[in-house]
Design an enzyme around this catalytic site. Structure first.
Site, short mmCIF file in Angstrom:
data_model
loop_
_atom_site.label_atom_id
_atom_site.label_comp_id
_atom_site.label_asym_id
_atom_site.label_seq_id
_atom_site.Cartn_x
_atom_site.Cartn_y
_atom_site.Cartn_z
N LYS A 266 4.02 -7.13 3.63
CA LYS A 266 3.77 -5.72 3.37
C LYS A 266 3.64 -5.02 4.71
CE LYS A 266 0.35 -3.57 3.38
NZ LYS A 266 -0.30 -2.59 4.31
N GLU B 138 6.43 4.42 7.12
CA GLU B 138 5.99 5.57 6.33
C GLU B 138 6.85 6.80 6.61
OE1 GLU B 138 1.29 4.50 5.65
OE2 GLU B 138 1.86 5.71 7.40
N ASN C 284 -0.03 10.54 6.21
CA ASN C 284 -1.22 10.16 6.97
C ASN C 284 -2.22 11.29 7.14
OD1 ASN C 284 -0.99 7.25 8.03
ND2 ASN C 284 1.07 8.10 8.20
N THR D 185 0.86 -1.19 0.00
CA THR D 185 0.00 0.00 0.00
C THR D 185 0.90 1.23 0.00
OG1 THR D 185 -0.24 -0.27 2.41
CG2 THR D 185 -2.02 -1.10 1.01
N THR E 216 1.20 -9.99 12.68
CA THR E 216 2.17 -9.22 11.93
C THR E 216 1.43 -8.35 10.94
OG1 THR E 216 3.94 -9.43 10.32
CG2 THR E 216 2.40 -11.21 10.41
#
Length: 395
Positions: A171, A268, A390, A145, A182
């Site tokens: 991922k 991120e 975000n 993603t 996880t």
């Protein structure tokens, strides 16, 4: 044990397509299937709002510890979607089972993406119509993603003179703070091992691998790791009595730990991987908890991003835990530079340390002087980019 180029273990094939869950045209759906039922194991998020695929797949694996295929989509999490979401997962297993000619009760389902949207079954059907099975290794690309790269690893070891392969892909970039689960991760092996033994290994080894990473302290509703073993390596059945059992466990653990570190380093907006090593803790729980508290501290994460050796933030994070700490003999080092020894501030070159903090991998070492246990955890720095991603997240 050898790390090798990514490939599927004997008995497995895969495929990946752009189904349409993502408007970008990227791969967003894949499957991994074996030519016969496999031993299977799983661990799952402890989030109270487990997504529909997590609920159904957990029930499926718990029944017989067997799977033959798993299908995954990115771009829609099918989470917080009520009974309709559950029914859509069952429809997925029926559709995949019909296409592969296998029992729907042998199919696992996983999803990742936006929470609160019903799964677009027409899009799923479009992807399924395109999917085929081959030796293609594109599946890791189809599950990402906000990841900047796919996460994958493959190792080989020898059991009973037979070459055994363990392959994993995962991922995860944000909403990372696992608890007995996880980020989405899929482990396949051709080892001959039963489902109960595979489950025991997975449950034990997830504790010191994926459960020791954090990006932002936010636990996903969709976290799940699935392991499948085809048995096609034709080794003697692996149990804890097997003389080479430890060899397989080490290979399996290497895959889990390797994937976990990849997820942490690709948090991120991250620019640095942070590793915290804790020594001489009073218990394993203390060791793991303290290590994760260090890499999970927003103050420490911001400190590392700013390349500012404000070591008082480490002291604060340690004191905030309930771990047993020798208040007179604590030791702290950053990048092998001793900051605290026997709870006394040491003389060190601050300018030199700041230069060391410019590297991509930062190590913080803590000695609690309270026992004989050690632990390690991985995280990443907190950057402006994390907030940017975000503040306006959408697939």
């Amino acid at each position: 044990m050898n790390i090798i180029d990514f490939k599927w273990p004997k008995g497995f094939q895969s495929g990946a397509v752009h189904a349409g869950f993502k408007s970008s045209g990227q791969l967003d759906m894949c499957w991994l299937a074996a030519n016969h039922p496999c031993a299977a194991a799983g661990v799952y998020t402890k989030n109270q709002f487990q997504a529909a695929p997590v609920q159904v797949t957990k029930h499926t694996i718990d029944q017989t510890h067997q799977l033959q295929a798993v299908v995954v989509n990115s771009g829609n999490a099918n989470s917080f979607t009520g009974d309709e979401g559950i029914q859509n997962v069952h429809r997925e297993t029926e559709m995949v089972g019909q296409k592969l000619g296998i029992d729907p009760n042998l199919i696992g389902v996983a999803s990742t993406g936006i929470i609160g949207k019903q799964l677009e079954m027409d899009v799923f059907e479009n992807g399924l119509n395109q999917l085929s099975l081959s030796d293609s290794t594109a599946a890791p690309e189809a599950i990402i993603t906000t990841d900047t790269t796919s996460k994958k690893i493959c190792v080989e070891t020898t059991i009973d003179g037979q070459l055994v392969t363990v392959t994993g892909f995962a991922k995860g970039s944000g909403m990372i703070h696992p608890n007995m689960g996880t980020t989405l991760s899929f482990i396949s092996t051709d080892a001959n091992i039963d489902g109960a033994t595979l489950q025991a290994i997975l449950s034990a080894k997830i504790v010191n691998s994926f459960n020791q990473i954090t990006v932002d302290g936010c636990m996903s509703t969709n976290d799940m790791v699935i392991a499948m073993a085809s048995g096609d390596a034709n080794n003697h059945p692996l149990t804890n009595q097997h003389p080479e059992f430890a060899e397989f466990v080490a290979a399996f653990d290497h895959v889990l730990t390797g994937l976990a570190k990849m997820v942490a380093s690709d948090g991120e907006g991250a620019s640095k991987l942070i590793e915290a090593d804790v020594f001489h803790a009073a218990s394993q729980v203390d060791a793991n908890h303290v290590a994760k508290a260090i890499v999970g501290s927003n103050l420490i994460k911001a400190m590392i991003f700013g390349e500012d050796a404000n070591w008082g933030r480490i002291v604060q994070a340690l004191g905030q835990t309930e771990a047993k700490i020798s208040l007179d003999h604590l030791a702290i080092s950053i990048e092998n530079t001793a900051i605290i020894k026997d709870s006394q501030i040491q003389t060190f070159d601050m300018d030199a340390l700041r230069k060391q903090l410019a590297s991509d991998n930062i190590n913080i070492t803590v000695d609690l002087a309270a026992g004989d246990y050690s632990g390690v955890a991985w995280g990443c720095d907190l950057t402006y980019k994390y907030v940017e991603i975000n503040a306006a997240y959408e697939e």
